[in-house]
Design a protein around this motif. Structure first.
Motif, mmCIF file in Angstrom:
data_model
loop_
_atom_site.group_PDB
_atom_site.id
_atom_site.type_symbol
_atom_site.label_atom_id
_atom_site.label_comp_id
_atom_site.label_asym_id
_atom_site.label_seq_id
_atom_site.Cartn_x
_atom_site.Cartn_y
_atom_site.Cartn_z
ATOM 1 N N VAL A 153 0.823 -1.214 0.000
ATOM 2 C CA VAL A 153 0.000 0.000 0.000
ATOM 3 C C VAL A 153 0.854 1.259 0.000
ATOM 4 C CG1 VAL A 153 -1.846 -1.174 1.242
ATOM 5 C CG2 VAL A 153 -0.135 0.129 2.525
ATOM 6 N N TRP A 154 2.165 1.125 0.099
ATOM 7 C CA TRP A 154 3.045 2.275 0.292
ATOM 8 C C TRP A 154 3.436 2.914 -1.048
ATOM 9 C CZ3 TRP A 154 4.318 4.018 5.153
ATOM 10 C CH2 TRP A 154 3.992 3.175 6.213
ATOM 11 N N PRO A 155 3.242 4.233 -1.213
ATOM 12 C CA PRO A 155 3.597 4.897 -2.476
ATOM 13 C C PRO A 155 5.102 5.010 -2.658
ATOM 14 C CG PRO A 155 2.891 6.525 -0.866
ATOM 15 C CD PRO A 155 2.640 5.176 -0.241
ATOM 16 N N ILE A 156 5.501 5.209 -3.912
ATOM 17 C CA ILE A 156 6.912 5.440 -4.208
ATOM 18 C C ILE A 156 7.401 6.654 -3.411
ATOM 19 C CG2 ILE A 156 8.544 6.138 -6.012
ATOM 20 C CD1 ILE A 156 7.699 3.270 -6.307
ATOM 21 N N GLY A 157 8.573 6.523 -2.819
ATOM 22 C CA GLY A 157 9.132 7.582 -1.988
ATOM 23 C C GLY A 157 8.975 7.329 -0.499
ATOM 24 N N SER A 158 8.234 6.262 -0.137
ATOM 25 C CA SER A 158 8.021 5.980 1.283
ATOM 26 C C SER A 158 9.316 5.627 2.009
ATOM 27 C CB SER A 158 7.010 4.848 1.448
ATOM 28 O OG SER A 158 5.731 5.230 0.975
ATOM 29 N N GLU A 180 11.953 7.179 1.932
ATOM 30 C CA GLU A 180 12.577 8.403 2.426
ATOM 31 C C GLU A 180 12.046 8.766 3.816
ATOM 32 O OE1 GLU A 180 12.130 11.496 -0.434
ATOM 33 O OE2 GLU A 180 12.988 10.315 -2.077
ATOM 34 N N THR A 181 10.779 8.498 4.041
ATOM 35 C CA THR A 181 10.174 8.832 5.338
ATOM 36 C C THR A 181 10.127 7.644 6.292
ATOM 37 O OG1 THR A 181 7.987 8.407 4.388
ATOM 38 C CG2 THR A 181 8.777 10.679 4.355
ATOM 39 N N HIS A 182 10.219 6.429 5.735
ATOM 40 C CA HIS A 182 10.171 5.203 6.543
ATOM 41 C C HIS A 182 11.331 4.294 6.097
ATOM 42 C CE1 HIS A 182 6.105 6.838 6.696
ATOM 43 N NE2 HIS A 182 5.927 6.172 7.822
ATOM 44 N N PRO A 183 12.554 4.693 6.366
ATOM 45 C CA PRO A 183 13.705 3.956 5.843
ATOM 46 C C PRO A 183 13.819 2.541 6.405
ATOM 47 C CG PRO A 183 14.411 5.576 7.458
ATOM 48 C CD PRO A 183 12.958 5.843 7.195
ATOM 49 N N TYR A 184 14.402 1.679 5.593
ATOM 50 C CA TYR A 184 14.682 0.317 6.059
ATOM 51 C C TYR A 184 15.706 0.385 7.187
ATOM 52 C CZ TYR A 184 16.354 -4.473 6.202
ATOM 53 O OH TYR A 184 16.708 -5.732 6.623
ATOM 54 N N SER A 185 15.462 -0.395 8.241
ATOM 55 C CA SER A 185 16.416 -0.442 9.342
ATOM 56 C C SER A 185 16.225 -1.722 10.135
ATOM 57 C CB SER A 185 16.248 0.763 10.280
ATOM 58 O OG SER A 185 15.004 0.695 10.965
ATOM 59 N N VAL A 186 17.274 -2.133 10.821
ATOM 60 C CA VAL A 186 17.208 -3.229 11.786
ATOM 61 C C VAL A 186 17.927 -2.752 13.039
ATOM 62 C CG1 VAL A 186 17.748 -5.629 12.288
ATOM 63 C CG2 VAL A 186 17.230 -4.957 9.941
ATOM 64 N N GLY A 224 16.706 -5.735 17.398
ATOM 65 C CA GLY A 224 15.917 -6.916 17.082
ATOM 66 C C GLY A 224 14.629 -6.651 16.342
ATOM 67 N N VAL A 225 14.438 -5.426 15.826
ATOM 68 C CA VAL A 225 13.212 -5.071 15.110
ATOM 69 C C VAL A 225 13.572 -4.534 13.728
ATOM 70 C CG1 VAL A 225 11.152 -3.611 15.092
ATOM 71 C CG2 VAL A 225 11.998 -4.566 17.249
ATOM 72 N N LEU A 226 12.941 -5.105 12.726
ATOM 73 C CA LEU A 226 13.140 -4.682 11.337
ATOM 74 C C LEU A 226 11.998 -3.750 10.956
ATOM 75 C CD1 LEU A 226 13.928 -7.108 8.397
ATOM 76 C CD2 LEU A 226 12.130 -5.400 8.162
ATOM 77 N N ARG A 227 12.337 -2.645 10.272
ATOM 78 C CA ARG A 227 11.326 -1.692 9.841
ATOM 79 C C ARG A 227 11.524 -1.335 8.370
ATOM 80 N NH1 ARG A 227 8.765 0.186 14.425
ATOM 81 N NH2 ARG A 227 9.946 -0.107 16.379
ATOM 82 N N GLY A 228 10.435 -0.891 7.760
ATOM 83 C CA GLY A 228 10.482 -0.469 6.363
ATOM 84 C C GLY A 228 9.127 -0.676 5.716
ATOM 85 N N PRO A 229 8.789 0.106 4.698
ATOM 86 C CA PRO A 229 7.468 0.022 4.077
ATOM 87 C C PRO A 229 7.206 -1.347 3.447
ATOM 88 C CG PRO A 229 8.942 1.427 2.796
ATOM 89 C CD PRO A 229 9.628 1.146 4.080
ATOM 90 N N GLY A 230 6.154 -1.992 3.914
ATOM 91 C CA GLY A 230 5.782 -3.295 3.366
ATOM 92 C C GLY A 230 6.519 -4.463 3.971
ATOM 93 N N CYS A 231 7.355 -4.225 4.982
ATOM 94 C CA CYS A 231 8.149 -5.329 5.539
ATOM 95 C C CYS A 231 7.262 -6.382 6.195
ATOM 96 C CB CYS A 231 9.188 -4.806 6.518
ATOM 97 S SG CYS A 231 8.520 -4.011 8.009
ATOM 98 N N PHE A 232 6.244 -5.936 6.925
ATOM 99 C CA PHE A 232 5.358 -6.848 7.652
ATOM 100 C C PHE A 232 4.262 -7.389 6.739
ATOM 101 C CE2 PHE A 232 1.748 -7.223 10.837
ATOM 102 C CZ PHE A 232 2.237 -8.343 11.485
ATOM 103 N N ALA A 284 0.799 -3.139 10.236
ATOM 104 C CA ALA A 284 0.528 -3.238 8.804
ATOM 105 C C ALA A 284 -0.149 -1.966 8.306
ATOM 106 C CB ALA A 284 -0.361 -4.447 8.533
ATOM 107 N N HIS A 285 0.371 -1.425 7.208
ATOM 108 C CA HIS A 285 -0.165 -0.223 6.560
ATOM 109 C C HIS A 285 0.034 1.036 7.401
ATOM 110 C CE1 HIS A 285 -3.322 -2.728 4.041
ATOM 111 N NE2 HIS A 285 -2.116 -3.288 4.084
ATOM 112 N N ALA A 286 0.783 0.966 8.469
ATOM 113 C CA ALA A 286 0.893 2.096 9.398
ATOM 114 C C ALA A 286 2.346 2.529 9.560
ATOM 115 C CB ALA A 286 0.300 1.718 10.758
ATOM 116 N N ASP A 287 2.524 3.684 10.201
ATOM 117 C CA ASP A 287 3.864 4.238 10.364
ATOM 118 C C ASP A 287 4.784 3.342 11.176
ATOM 119 O OD1 ASP A 287 3.211 6.469 8.885
ATOM 120 O OD2 ASP A 287 2.745 7.723 10.630
ATOM 121 N N ASP A 288 4.220 2.519 12.064
ATOM 122 C CA ASP A 288 5.059 1.687 12.925
ATOM 123 C C ASP A 288 5.171 0.249 12.412
ATOM 124 O OD1 ASP A 288 2.440 0.983 13.453
ATOM 125 O OD2 ASP A 288 2.799 0.591 15.580
ATOM 126 N N GLU A 289 4.996 0.049 11.115
ATOM 127 C CA GLU A 289 5.119 -1.303 10.561
ATOM 128 C C GLU A 289 6.480 -1.885 10.915
ATOM 129 O OE1 GLU A 289 4.331 -3.773 6.429
ATOM 130 O OE2 GLU A 289 4.333 -1.583 6.381
#
Length: 400
Positions: A82-87, A89-95, A98-106, A341-346
């Protein structure tokens, strides 16, 4: 958590999830979904030593691997988000920690990677099919027929959607109906001669109030007006308006009740016209479709030392609704453990990635080795526990 602090399995999973998350793939951007399909195909090619079939329907790119013999087990997932192109930049991939984050990761790129790694680890892939679609987040309009064709004749479908809270498997899901109400009125100058117009915005307000009354909390049925538009300028009586409806229900009879009521809507304002489009999108996933496979999963989790599994009923739908609707035993929520899912804290809990991947591999092997799809694993000297008893002890439920 750094790469040096994890074992090789986790390190490989994280590397592949990062690659997939960094390739953004909003469902409506067909070029982006095609690029994502290239990444998924390359990953599968490396892990499975097999080229996928690329199926493009109405611009959406889907991938299918058939790994030999008549399909008995289908691994089902999607690579669109559900995440648009450019996400990124605001929700960078990170680990971190012990928690992985990034648009669409979950939801659900981690699940795609887990499916391919699990398939690569089983000793015999005969009878295994993998389908990764590119339009699930918009209701699977182009992949539905492909999903249903691939599932027919299978003994089990394992859906790699993310888990419910606390890692629970999704053993019951609501059915979904999707509608759009379009109103045609008549434009007029809002200040000079408003009385000559037919206000489509007012008409759509009447329709929104009418459909909202179709909600039945006691039955768990929700009818939610969502995307809404009306009018063109601030000084013009709106000539057109529209609203989208999202309907969820546990019971097919409730889906039919709402469907009839929506189609019976009539204009309130004189000279206004309304048009209804859409309908029932997918049936509920009933607990009966999952109970046997949940029992098998619970037994295997115990034997693998993964602890007790729990099940959940959720309002969200997935492509598992489609396969369960065909009468195919279907177990959902086998993907990542995390949330947002679909949220800023994915996010995804890293420690659960190898555990859930191992469980999926065991499920694949159990069914392809001859476990029936009603929850009885092949008997071994080390495992003679009654599956039904194990399921009961580990939280198998069928709540509303």
């Amino acid at each position: 958590m750094t790469a040096t602090g994890v074992d090789a399995v986790v390190r490989d999973l994280l590397a592949d999830i990062e690659t997939l998350v960094r390739c953004e793939s909003p469902s409506s951007d067909h070029e982006a979904v095609a690029r994502s399909a290239d990444v998924v195909a390359a990953l599968g090619r490396r892990l499975l030593d097999a080229e996928p079939e690329r199926v493009v329907v109405d611009g959406s790119t889907h991938l299918r691997w058939r790994l030999g013999g008549t399909p008995r087990v289908l691994l089902l997932g999607h690579h669109d988000t559900v995440w648009p192109i450019g996400s990124l930049e605001t929700h960078p991939y990170s680990v971190r920690d012990g928690v992985l984050r990034g648009p669409g990761c979950f939801d659900m790129k981690a699940g795609v990677v887990m499916a391919l790694h699990a398939a690569a680890s089983v000793r015999d892939r005969a009878g295994l099919s993998i389908l990764i679609t590119g339009d699930e987040e918009v209701g699977s309009p182009s992949s539905r027929r492909l999903i249903e064709e691939e599932a027919r004749g299978c003994d089990a479908v394992f859906v790699l959607e993310a888990s419910a809270d606390g890692g629970a498997l999704k053993c019951r899901r609501k059915g979904v109906s999707l509608y759009r109400i379009d109103v045609e009125g008549r434009a007029a100058h809002a200040g000079l001669e408003a009385e000559k117009g037919v206000n489509a915005g007012v008409e759509i307000a009447h329709q929104i109030l009418a459909v909202a009354m179709l909600t039945d909390p006691e039955r768990g049925t929700s009818v939610v007006p969502t995307a809404l538009s009306a009018g063109t300028t601030t000084n013009t009586v709106p000539a057109r308006a529209s609203v989208a409806l999202d309907v969820r229900a546990w019971d097919p009879a409730e889906q039919r009740r709402v469907d009839r009521s929506v189609r019976e809507l009539r204009p309130v304002l004189a000279d206004a016209r309304i048009r209804i489009s859409g309908g029932i999108n997918r049936p509920p996933l009933h607990a009966e479709a999952s109970s046997g496979l949940f029992g098998l999963a619970a037994s295997l989790a115990e034997s693998l030392g993964l602890g007790a599994l729990t099940s959940a009923a959720v309002g969200g739908a997935s492509d598992g609704n489609l396969t369960a609707g065909l009468g195919i035993p279907t177990l959902d929520g086998l993907g990542a453990v995390g949330g947002g899912a679909h949220a800023d804290d994915e996010h995804v809990v890293v420690a659960e990635l190898p555990r859930r991947t191992a469980l999926l591999a065991a499920l694949i092997q159990a069914v392809t080795d001859g476990a029936n799809a009603h929850g009885t694993a092949p008997a071994t000297d080390a495992d003679t526990a009654d599956t039904a008893d194990t399921a009961g002890a580990t939280g198998a439920t069928s709540p509303r």
